[in-house]
Write an enzyme that holds these catalytic residues in place. Structure first.
Site, mmCIF file in Angstrom:
data_model
loop_
_atom_site.group_PDB
_atom_site.id
_atom_site.type_symbol
_atom_site.label_atom_id
_atom_site.label_comp_id
_atom_site.label_asym_id
_atom_site.label_seq_id
_atom_site.Cartn_x
_atom_site.Cartn_y
_atom_site.Cartn_z
ATOM 1 N N PRO A 1 0.829 -1.207 0.000
ATOM 2 C CA PRO A 1 0.000 0.000 0.000
ATOM 3 C C PRO A 1 0.861 1.254 0.000
ATOM 4 O O PRO A 1 1.770 1.388 0.804
ATOM 5 C CB PRO A 1 -0.798 -0.119 1.315
ATOM 6 C CG PRO A 1 -0.742 -1.567 1.665
ATOM 7 C CD PRO A 1 0.589 -2.047 1.174
ATOM 8 N N CYS A 2 0.592 2.136 -0.939
ATOM 9 C CA CYS A 2 1.344 3.395 -1.027
ATOM 10 C C CYS A 2 0.416 4.601 -0.855
ATOM 11 O O CYS A 2 0.814 5.729 -1.097
ATOM 12 C CB CYS A 2 2.049 3.508 -2.387
ATOM 13 S SG CYS A 2 3.118 2.122 -2.786
ATOM 14 N N GLN A 3 -0.824 4.354 -0.446
ATOM 15 C CA GLN A 3 -1.797 5.446 -0.377
ATOM 16 C C GLN A 3 -1.344 6.565 0.553
ATOM 17 O O GLN A 3 -1.668 7.723 0.370
ATOM 18 C CB GLN A 3 -3.163 4.930 0.108
ATOM 19 C CG GLN A 3 -3.827 3.973 -0.848
ATOM 20 C CD GLN A 3 -3.518 2.531 -0.517
ATOM 21 O OE1 GLN A 3 -2.371 2.168 -0.324
ATOM 22 N NE2 GLN A 3 -4.546 1.711 -0.462
ATOM 23 N N SER A 4 -0.577 6.205 1.593
ATOM 24 C CA SER A 4 -0.208 7.213 2.583
ATOM 25 C C SER A 4 1.085 7.937 2.229
ATOM 26 O O SER A 4 1.556 8.762 2.988
ATOM 27 C CB SER A 4 -0.054 6.550 3.954
ATOM 28 O OG SER A 4 0.950 5.566 3.905
ATOM 29 N N PHE A 5 1.666 7.599 1.077
ATOM 30 C CA PHE A 5 2.900 8.270 0.671
ATOM 31 C C PHE A 5 2.701 9.774 0.590
ATOM 32 O O PHE A 5 1.694 10.274 0.134
ATOM 33 C CB PHE A 5 3.321 7.810 -0.729
ATOM 34 C CG PHE A 5 4.211 6.609 -0.718
ATOM 35 C CD1 PHE A 5 4.440 5.907 0.438
ATOM 36 C CD2 PHE A 5 4.803 6.186 -1.881
ATOM 37 C CE1 PHE A 5 5.258 4.796 0.434
ATOM 38 C CE2 PHE A 5 5.630 5.075 -1.903
ATOM 39 C CZ PHE A 5 5.850 4.384 -0.735
#
Length: 741
Positions: A208-212
């Site tokens: 998951p990279c959504q919070s990058f």
């Protein structure tokens, strides 16, 4: 009224008595063998169950109870014309034979010689979830090549349970499962132990990279922040020929595309350690021949050496790097200010303490992880606490510490003759926090100034381990999936392999699989029901004057969705038959277990042709609301009528499935969708069909959960909604097989 009982038939030669089921309803009387046997003294005729004196009593009694319940449900729901001796016996016999097959045969892998002799391409599935990537990769074959599944990893126990049930117990594979947080320090060690030195050709996964967000500008910190970096750490260690990273479409435009570029930069920063000495030698030569500041070039050399170091060696290199800069500052400090000022001034203190913090990056990383865990555990978001926690997390990042040191230097107001030394210290600190790509960017300019840029570019072509152009958006419906799910794919290609820049569609826009094709044969279930057997669906009575129109939606297809009128099957037939059925001809029948204890006891498996097909219990008000939404066509248009009759809802959205189109993206909450012909939500099996999972793929454990438990539990609906569609994964896997050397 139906009467279902069990009795003991005549004993066999071993004095064991077969248990038979007998049912009576009016003039119907049917006897069927259950396939189970007990000693006479171990049977409790009064309570209709096996006594505890038989070691198998729990599993046999569970199976008898299951049989009785299914027979009773059958007579409650089946048309009266089906109440025949033959049809009832067939229904019971299918459940009995499925269970007998699963308990009688030993576990074996694929046994067909044509598969055993093929070239095996090994793969690992990280962030595996339900196993969408795993399933799709195992379906792919090209020429004499197919995939050998070696390991899956995820943090959740229900992911592990579903994987073990599918791949180890049902298909008989020896694939390992590593249930551990990828950010834990010993993850790589445990991964290597599980792999036992095997070479891995392909790694797939969706960290998951959504919070990058960019350093210093993060709005949210959660446990997903470090997953991408740790995924790449696995790539660095395993050095696969290809790796596939899947993510949400929004990653392409997040922060104006800067996050996408950061991801590409990190991938391009993975180096080939075997060739790394060439780069170090080149930069050392630049340093010897340069009129440029040798201190800065030495900083680049030290920073580049971070790339080939791990664990304690890396910690030592980082500490030595900062110590060298601190020593330069200690020499400079007395020239800038007197002793008293240097000991009391806030700017001096900030600089000195900043060096201390940078030398303790490991300790700060540990604190950061623990604070993020606490932030998630306490659900800190959209409150007065969240921003304060985030500010603290930002403050202990190297980039923020370096920025504070930079500001402190500005406050010193040094004489002109010392400004060059200070700017060198600031640049050296920035180099410390550079990515490999940022180092290369600056070194390219220095190489150009010495007219050796061409030689530098040539060395870089050897140094970069992976080639990657741009990520691309893959639409699931282009690959035979009846769903308009968009996902971004990053495909890293090792420098000795052909580049893969796109995954060709397997179906044209006119050939796409529809929702009706996917679900029509499962539409025999009502409110608050669970079905374990397929039942016929009478399209003529169900669709009245539109029968022919609906039938026209059904197409014969190849496994990848491409129309094939001669040798193809319908999408529903493929789902029932299984897209892995030829390779795994000895696979066990579909079964369900609640937990790992039941999985280990094969006699407690609930074995039946159809699993995960259970509807929610919805009251009359909800059914009426869904009926209005269904007949209106969509939620927005139905809101006025719902409000007028007092059936309006606070729910944000309902997606009415269109029979002749594709579904929207399947998420994790079934109540978000309304079936195309019935006022109800979807079952797990129906959502799995929309994702292109075979019916033989059973989602284990809890069916659903709610509230705060959603943060920790991964029930069946979540497993389905978060999965990569297997047919899309199959297309990716096939393209890799075509190109891999």
């Amino acid at each position: 009224m139906i009467n279902v009982k069990f009795y003991l038939d005549k004993a066999d030669k071993s004095t064991y008595y077969p248990i038979h089921l007998v049912l009576r309803q009016k003039d119907v009387k049917i006897k069927v063998a259950t396939g189970e046997k007990v000693l006479k003294n171990d049977w409790d005729n009064k309570n209709q169950q096996v006594k505890e004196s038989d070691i198998r009593y729990k599993s046999i009694n569970k199976f008898l109870g299951f049989l009785k319940l299914e027979v009773e449900k059958y007579f409650e729901t089946a048309p009266h014309s089906h109440f025949t001796d033959k049809k009832v016996k067939e229904m019971i016999a299918s459940l009995v034979s499925s269970r007998k097959f699963n308990t009688d045969i030993t576990m074996v892998c694929e046994d067909d010689i044509q598969y055993q002799n093929k070239q095996k391409i090994t793969f690992v599935d990280l962030f595996a979830g339900a196993g969408g990537f795993s399933e799709g990769f195992l379906q792919a074959e090209f020429g004499d090549k197919l995939y050998d599944f070696r390991l899956a990893s995820d943090i959740n126990d229900n992911c592990e349970l579903t994987h073990l049930a599918r791949y180890n117990y049902q298909l008989g594979l020896d694939a390992e499962f590593l249930r551990q947080d990828i950010t834990e320090p010993d993850f790589l060690n445990n991964l290597n132990k599980k792999l036992k030195g095997q070479t891995i050709d392909v790694v797939c996964g969706g960290p998951p990279c959504q919070s990058f967000s960019l350093a210093g500008k993060r709005k949210k910190f959660d446990k997903k922040d470090d997953l991408f970096a740790n995924y790449l750490n696995v790539i660095k260690v395993l050095r696969p020929k290809y790796f596939v990273m899947e993510n949400v479409k929004g990653i392409l435009t997040k922060e104006g595309g800067k996050i996408k570029e950061m991801i590409l930069q990190e991938i391009r920063s993975i180096i080939d350690l075997k060739e790394f000495h060439q780069l170090i030698h080149f930069v050392a030569t630049l340093k010897r021949n340069s009129i440029y500041n040798t201190f800065i070039l030495d900083c680049y050399l030290q920073r580049l050496n971070f790339e080939k170091a791990i664990e304690k060696e890396l910690d030592t290199l980082r500490e030595n790097y900062i110590q060298a800069i601190e020593n330069k500052f200690k020499v400079l400090a007395p020239k800038i200010a007197d002793y008293k000022t240097s000991k009391t001034d806030v700017n001096f203190n900030t600089i000195r303490h900043g060096f201390n913090l940078l030398k303790r990056t490991n300790e700060l990383a540990y604190i950061r992880k623990k604070v993020i865990q606490e932030k998630n555990h306490s659900d800190l978001d959209n409150d007065f606490f969240a921003s304060k926690f985030d500010d603290f997390l930002i403050s202990i990042e190297p980039s923020a510490i370096i920025a504070s040191i930079h500001e402190a230097f500005k406050g010193l107001n040094p004489r002109e003759e010392y400004k060059k030394d200070i700017s060198d210290i600031i640049l050296a600190l920035e180099i410390y926090d550079y990515s490999f790509d940022e180092c290369v960017r600056d070194l390219s300019e220095i190489a150009e100034s010495q007219n050796v840029e061409k030689a530098f570019r040539e060395i870089l072509s050897y140094i970069r381990l992976y080639n990657i152009e741009q990520p691309f958006v893959a639409l699931a419906s282009d690959y035979g999936v009846p769903q308009n799910r968009e996902r971004v794919l990053f495909i890293g290609c090792r420098k000795d392999q052909k580049k893969i820049q796109i995954i060709p569609a397997t179906v044209s826009p006119e050939e796409k699989v529809t929702v009706f094709e996917a679900l029509h044969d499962l539409d025999f279930i009502g409110n608050d029901e669970e079905k374990f057997n397929y039942e016929p669906v009478d399209l003529k009575s169900k669709y009245n004057g539109q029968t022919e129109k609906m039938k026209a939606l059904l197409k014969q297809r190849s496994v990848d969705g491409k129309p094939n009128s001669k040798l193809g099957l319908t999408y529903a037939e493929w789902s029932r038959k299984g897209r892995l059925s030829q390779r795994f001809s000895n696979a066990k029948n579909p079964f369900y277990v609640r937990n790992s204890e039941e999985l280990e006891n094969i006699l407690t498996h609930v074995v039946a042709p159809l699993q995960n097909h259970k509807t929610s219990k919805q009251n009359a008000e909800v059914i009426k609301r869904l009926d209005i939404i269904l007949n209106t066509g969509n939620y927005d248009d139905a809101k006025h009528e719902l409000k007028e009759i007092g059936l309006n809802s606070e729910k944000r959205n309902y997606n009415v499935l269109k029979a002749d189109g594709q579904s929207p993206t399947v998420m994790t909450i079934p109540d978000d969708y309304v079936h195309f012909s019935s006022p109800r939500a979807l079952t797990v099996r129906e959502m799995a069909r929309l994702q292109s999972f075979d019916d033989s793929f059973v989602f284990q454990g809890k069916r659903s959960t709610g509230g705060n438990k959603r943060k920790f539990e991964v029930p069946q609906f979540t497993l389905v909604g978060n999965a990569v569609p297997p047919l899309m994964a199959r297309a990716v896997a096939l393209e890799i097989l075509k190109n891999i050397d």
